[in-house]
Each structure stands twice: as structure tokens, then as C-alpha cells.
Design a protein around this motif. Structure first.
Motif, short mmCIF file in Angstrom:
data_model
loop_
_atom_site.label_atom_id
_atom_site.label_comp_id
_atom_site.label_asym_id
_atom_site.label_seq_id
_atom_site.Cartn_x
_atom_site.Cartn_y
_atom_site.Cartn_z
N ASP A 32 0.88 -1.16 -0.17
CA ASP A 32 0.13 0.08 -0.02
C ASP A 32 0.79 1.12 0.07
OD1 ASP A 32 -2.77 -1.16 0.45
OD2 ASP A 32 -1.60 -2.15 2.35
N ARG A 33 0.39 2.37 -0.55
CA ARG A 33 1.09 3.58 -0.39
C ARG A 33 0.93 3.91 1.20
NH1 ARG A 33 1.99 5.87 -5.01
NH2 ARG A 33 1.04 5.35 -7.14
N THR A 34 1.79 4.88 1.50
CA THR A 34 1.83 5.40 2.72
C THR A 34 0.52 6.13 3.15
OG1 THR A 34 2.83 7.54 4.00
CG2 THR A 34 2.82 7.79 1.91
N LEU A 35 0.10 5.92 4.49
CA LEU A 35 -0.85 6.32 5.01
C LEU A 35 -1.36 7.74 4.75
CD1 LEU A 35 -3.42 4.94 6.64
CD2 LEU A 35 -2.32 5.80 8.70
N ILE A 36 -0.21 8.54 4.72
CA ILE A 36 -0.73 10.15 4.87
C ILE A 36 -1.24 10.55 3.22
CG2 ILE A 36 1.37 10.29 6.39
CD1 ILE A 36 3.11 11.40 3.80
N VAL A 93 -0.60 10.62 11.38
CA VAL A 93 -1.51 11.50 10.55
C VAL A 93 -2.42 12.40 12.05
CG1 VAL A 93 -3.72 11.71 9.36
CG2 VAL A 93 -1.92 10.05 8.80
N ASP A 94 -2.19 13.60 11.91
CA ASP A 94 -3.00 14.59 12.67
C ASP A 94 -4.00 15.26 11.68
OD1 ASP A 94 -4.04 16.35 14.55
OD2 ASP A 94 -2.29 17.62 14.50
N PRO A 95 -5.19 14.87 11.55
CA PRO A 95 -6.19 15.09 10.47
C PRO A 95 -6.59 16.54 10.70
CG PRO A 95 -7.14 13.56 11.96
CD PRO A 95 -5.69 13.59 12.55
N ILE A 96 -7.19 17.41 9.71
CA ILE A 96 -7.85 18.39 9.78
C ILE A 96 -9.24 18.20 10.62
CG2 ILE A 96 -9.06 20.30 8.59
CD1 ILE A 96 -6.96 19.86 6.53
N ASN A 97 -9.55 18.86 11.43
CA ASN A 97 -10.87 18.72 12.11
C ASN A 97 -11.50 19.86 12.71
OD1 ASN A 97 -13.06 17.16 13.09
ND2 ASN A 97 -11.76 15.73 14.00
N SER A 98 -12.92 19.99 13.00
CA SER A 98 -13.31 21.02 13.63
C SER A 98 -14.31 20.65 14.85
CB SER A 98 -14.20 21.82 12.71
OG SER A 98 -15.21 21.06 12.06
N PRO A 131 -11.37 16.86 19.63
CA PRO A 131 -11.39 15.37 19.34
C PRO A 131 -10.10 14.63 19.42
CG PRO A 131 -11.80 16.52 17.40
CD PRO A 131 -11.86 17.69 18.46
N GLU A 132 -10.02 13.46 20.06
CA GLU A 132 -8.84 12.67 19.94
C GLU A 132 -8.71 11.87 18.56
OE1 GLU A 132 -9.14 10.34 23.59
OE2 GLU A 132 -8.07 11.67 24.78
N ASP A 133 -8.16 12.26 17.40
CA ASP A 133 -8.26 11.82 16.05
C ASP A 133 -7.07 11.31 15.58
OD1 ASP A 133 -7.46 14.33 15.93
OD2 ASP A 133 -9.27 15.33 14.70
N ASN A 134 -5.96 11.52 16.06
CA ASN A 134 -4.83 11.13 15.36
C ASN A 134 -4.61 9.69 15.52
OD1 ASN A 134 -4.21 13.63 15.63
ND2 ASN A 134 -2.06 13.62 16.95
N TYR A 135 -3.93 8.90 14.35
CA TYR A 135 -3.73 7.69 14.24
C TYR A 135 -2.48 7.34 13.46
CZ TYR A 135 -5.73 8.89 9.54
OH TYR A 135 -6.45 9.55 8.43
N THR A 136 -2.02 6.36 13.54
CA THR A 136 -0.63 5.63 13.22
C THR A 136 -0.76 4.61 12.42
OG1 THR A 136 0.08 4.81 15.39
CG2 THR A 136 0.59 7.13 14.97
#
Length: 365
Positions: free
Chosen positions: A125-129, A302-307, A315-320
Motif C-alpha cells: 500500500d501507499r503511505t497512509l498520509i 496522521v493528525d487530521p484536519i478537524n473542527s 477530538p482525539e483523532d490522531n492515528y498511526t
């Protein structure tokens, strides 16, 4: 569907025509790769368990003359039923040894993990980012705001060791479809090759929308204010020859993506940030069956864009993701078996991490 059928007809015409040249043109050049993959999903409660998937990417790249060439690429994915669609379609015109122009639908020069050829990846797979968010993530499918494939024109300037790409496009989105939430996009990429084995570079992408009016069903109108946002990407790629039979591979990338919209009262938001680091080793062998072995490991964050509402908590939305893979070249450098795994982790304590294990066969042509 019409464009897909047209592509298939063109492929067929060229395939049956054989090797020929007309007016100096080389019309029978193809490239691509096909894969067959088995994945064992590790997420608890996943009803599928095991998935079998095949994928083909094929491009017809006729060369009209020394200055003009064309690329028409299609891809097909089969998981139960087949899905075929146009991937890229563009014209290249070489103005001189240092300047060229591309027009059509192709990859935006943003995100090394996306612009790298799929037939050369060290992992399945390509990188998750640069891919969509994994199952369990609450946010994260925002790379398509700045990168991916789009319709536009690009000027490329090369003065060794520097290459500059300048692209104006409709506004990027997932796969080949432009994102209608933004107007036009300008993307610039600078890449430098200080040595034969090292490339460093960066990209800037600017997106946004002008003022516009929304007409309600009642006849009332609402004016929506203009907004703009920027994305930045920095990368380094090294393929260092340790010996005559061994090469050390490295790729590092850091990406920042601005929030795509205006400030809203009582709503907080944060921009996105992404990072990927990969290391591998290519061991060339002298065997007749196994020609090379290439182990690799990669870490993505990944630290995604969020509101979120001001009255609430951020929100606790980071993932690795941590990827392990061993690539084995069998019988030919164009034939590779990849055995590996991807382990997902989530900042949200209510979401359990999991590991997917896969075997993938890839044949380049």
C-alpha cells in the motif's frame, strides 16, 4: 463509461496493429503492472476476514515525435465485481531540453507518497498520509483537498540538478474527480538532486473559493465569503549504494494542510499534519530463482484536519500505521512477491488498534 470504452477501443486497435511507425511516430508503447493480493483483516468484528483482490494499471504512451507524446491510462480493480475507469489522460510537449508543458488529467505534484510509481512501491500500500482514513478513524480523508489527480496544465523547468513544476488545475479530489468544494488550485514543486542517490524537495499547494451566492428554495439568498488555504509538503528520498550488491533505501516526508474554510462562530478547528519515514535494504543475489530480497519498514503518523464546537473538547483523532514488508524478486526483476503487515494505532482510547497481514504478487511490464 464512454471514456472507458473509448480507452479500451484505442488499446485494442493498437494491440492488433503490431509494431509500426507512421511519420516517425512510435505508437505501440505500453507500460503498467498487475497485482493479485490476499489480505487477512485483523480488526475485531470484521465480517470479511479474508479478501482476494486483483488490480491492473495499464498505460498507452505513444510517442508522436521527439517533442510530442501522449499518455492514456486506465485501471481495473476486482473485488467481487470489476470496476474500470480512466486514471490519467494527458499530452506532453517538449519545448526544449529545459522546458516542457503537460495538459490533461494527471497527478498533482504534491505528496511524494502519491507521485511515486505504483509499480515501484516497497509495500503493498501507499503511505497512509496520502490514502483514505482507515476503519476506526473519525477524521482524516483530507489529502484529496491538496493532492491526487486533477485536470489542468503544468510547466516543468529542468536545470540540473533542479527541477521545478508549476501547475494550475480545477481543484483536486479523490481519484480523478475534482472536488467541487474548491475552485482552482495552484501547485508548485521544487526538487533538487545534489547527488545521484539523493533527492530533496518540497511542494506548495494553494486552494480556495471566491465569494458566491446560494439561492434557497424560498428565494432568499445567502452570501458565502471567500476563503483560501495552503498545503505544504517536504520530502527526502535516498537510494545509497552500500556495496555492489546492496542499496540502502530511505524516504521521509512531512506534510502540513490548512483548514479548508472560513472561521465560524462557536466552532474551533485545527490544521492537519502528517509524517512518514521509511527505511529498507535492497540485497541483490546471484541465484537463478531468487534474484533479490528487499526488507523494509515504515512509520506513518496522521493528525487530521478537524473542527468541533467551542463548548466541547478537542477530538482525539490522531492515528498511526507501522508497515513491515519483505519483497522477493522471483525469476525476473519484473516479478515480485510481497509479504507484509500493517498495524494501525489510534489516539482515541475507545478504538482498538489492529493488524492486517497480506501477500501480494506484482508483475510489471
Amino acid at each position: 463509461m464512454r471514456r472507458t470504452l473509448l480507452i479500451m477501443v484505442l488499446f485494442a486497435l493498437v494491440a492488433f496493429a503490431g509494431d509500426f511507425a507512421t511519420g516517425g511516430a512510435e505508437l505501440t508503447k505500453f507500460k503498467g503492472y498487475g497485482t493479485f493480493r490476499e489480505t487477512m483483516f485483523g480488526q475485531e468484528g470484521n465480517p470479511q476476514g479474508i479478501e482476494f483482490k486483483d488490480y491492473v494499471w495499464m498505460a498507452w504512451i505513444p510517442k508522436i515525435n521527439d517533442r510530442l507524446d501522449l499518455c492514456i491510462a486506465a485501471q481495473n480493480t476486482t473485488i467481487g465485481s470489476a470496476t474500470t475507469f480512466l486514471d490519467q489522460l494527458y499530452l506532453n510537449m517538449k519545448l526544449s531540453d529545459n522546458f516542457s508543458i503537460r495538459g490533461g488529467q494527471f497527478k498533482v505534484p504534491f505528496g511524494y507518497g502519491m507521485t511515486r510509481s505504483g509499480g515501484s512501491m516497497l509495500f503493498a500500500d501507499r503511505t497512509l498520509i496520502v490514502t483514505g482514513k482507515p476503519s476506526g478513524a473519525v477524521a482524516g480523508s483530507d489529502f484529496g483537498l491538496y493532492g491526487g489527480k486533477d485536470i489542468g496544465s503544468m510547466l516543468t523547468v529542468k536545470f540540473a540538478p533542479v527541477t521545478v513544476d508549476l501547475m494550475l488545475s480545477n481543484g483536486t479530489g479523490n481519484n480523478t474527480r475534482a472536488d467541487t468544494t474548491i475552485d482552482n488550485q495552484f501547485t508548485a514543486r521544487l526538487a533538487v538532486d545534489p547527488t545521484d542517490w539523493l533527492t530533496i524537495g518540497g511542494s506548495l499547494a494553494m486552494v480556495g473559493r471566491p465569494d458566491y451566492i446560494v439561492i434557497e428554495a424560498s428565494g432568499d439568498t445567502t452570501e458565502v465569503e471567500a476563503w483560501s488555504s495552503n498545503g505544504m509538503d517536504f520530502f527526502a528520498v535516498a537510494n545509497y549504494p552500500v556495496s555492489s550488491t546492496g542499496t540502502l533505501n530511505f524516504a521521509g516526508e512531512y506534510m502540513m494542510m490548512g483548514y479548508p474554510g472560513n472561521d465560524v462562530e462557536n466552532v474551533e478547528h485545527h490544521d492537519g499534519a502528517r509524517m512518514s519515514v521509511m527505511a529498507g535494504y535492497d540485497m541483490q543475489l546471484e541465484g537463478d530463482v531468487i534474484l533479490a530480497i528487499q526488507p523494509a519498514v515504515r512509520y506513518d503518523s496522521v493528525d487530521p484536519i478537524n473542527s468541533w464546537a467551542t463548548s466541547g473538547d478537542e477530538p482525539e483523532d490522531n492515528y498511526t500505521a507501522i508497515d513491515f514488508c519483505v519483497g522477493i524478486e522471483l525469476f525476473s526483476k519484473y516479478n515480485t512477491i510481497q509479504i507484509g503487515s500493517r498495524t494501525y494505532g489510534f489516539e482515541n482510547k475507545d478504538v482498538d488498534g489492529y493488524t492486517d497481514i497480506y501477500t501480494k504478487w506484482r508483475m510489471n511490464f
